[in-house]
Design an enzyme around this catalytic site. Structure first.
Site, short mmCIF file in Angstrom:
data_model
loop_
_atom_site.label_atom_id
_atom_site.label_comp_id
_atom_site.label_asym_id
_atom_site.label_seq_id
_atom_site.Cartn_x
_atom_site.Cartn_y
_atom_site.Cartn_z
N CYS A 74 0.86 -1.18 0.00
CA CYS A 74 0.00 0.00 0.00
C CYS A 74 0.90 1.23 0.00
CB CYS A 74 -0.92 -0.01 1.22
SG CYS A 74 -1.96 1.45 1.38
N CYS A 197 -5.40 6.12 -3.65
CA CYS A 197 -4.68 4.84 -3.65
C CYS A 197 -3.29 5.10 -4.20
CB CYS A 197 -5.42 3.81 -4.51
SG CYS A 197 -4.52 2.24 -4.69
#
Length: 257
Positions: A74, A197
């Site tokens: 991530c 994101c």
């Protein structure tokens, strides 16, 4: 179990973070982590992270999706964990840490965290879309406008289509703007649109470059603006990729699980 937690966010991508350098949270279950991330019955977050010790590195990043399952890399989470490490006393000019996709470098500068991503050696075509892995798998679909775009329904349909149903894929919808690109993302593991994101923004910038050779550096997401810099070796190969943006502490507290 009482958990001392910290909440961080990077362009609206939010995370619950714990200091697990003494291993006290090693036995948290998938169900417990899912509850912690639940926005109605828990703290609420797109993901859960642990700061851990790792010999030879400044720290190890352990990341879980909001569904409680251990996730792939991530990008925004990595940036937030670097800020958390600084706040916890690991204060350095340059960081070297390990995540699920391998080693990463990072540094803090002018209220931004610069995170070096993995090299990308393949950009593939899938039904007129681009697919690539920037630490997590992403599909990039270029669209004319994102103002009224149904990211949830269209993203979910692709994520659960036959080629991606089992392992999942993050679906990024991208449109061009006067100053760069705009990205909206449906994230697997969260199973919804997120405000930002990091690995998706990185994938979108690289995929945009494969179309016309431009280096797209400014990316607008629903939660703010991120930057991506990279060296383009060919239409399919990129190195020295950096994801740059803010990472901010929100609040801290305790929760019983």
């Amino acid at each position: 179990m009482e958990i001392q937690f910290y909440k961080y966010q990077g362009t609206g991508n939010d995370f619950v973070v714990v200091d697990n350098r003494n291993g006290e949270y090693n036995y948290l279950t998938q169900t417990q982590i899912e509850k912690i991330c639940d926005r109605k019955f828990g703290i609420g977050a797109d993901g859960f992270m642990m700061l851990e010790l790792q010999e030879g590195y400044d720290f190890r990043m352990k990341y879980f999706n909001a569904d409680g399952n251990e996730g792939s890399m991530c990008g925004n989470g990595g940036r937030c964990l670097v800020q958390f490490a600084w706040d916890m006393g690991i204060q350095k000019d340059r960081y070297h840490f390990i995540a699920v996709d391998g080693p990463h470098e990072a540094q803090r500068s002018k209220n931004k965290i610069h995170l070096k991503m993995i090299d990308v050696t393949q950009v593939s075509e899938y039904e007129a879309n681009k697919t690539l892995n920037t630490g997590s798998p992403h599909l990039i679909q270029f669209v004319d406008s994102l103002d009224q775009f149904d990211v949830y329904s269209k993203g979910r349909a692709i994520r659960y289509s036959d080629p991606f149903r089992m392992d999942g894929i993050n679906v990024n919808f991208v449109c061009r703007t006067n100053g760069g690109i705009r990205v909206r993302t449906y994230e697997r593991g969260v199973e919804n649109e997120t405000l930002s994101c990091g690995t998706g923004v990185t994938a979108a910038a690289l995929a945009s470059s494969t179309q016309n050779g431009e280096q797209i550096t400014q990316i607008q997401v629903e939660g703010g603006v991120l930057e991506v810099s990279f060296n383009r070796l060919s239409s399919n190969q990129f190195e020295n990729i950096w994801l740059i943006g803010p990472a901010e502490f929100v609040f801290k507290g305790t929760i019983h699980v």
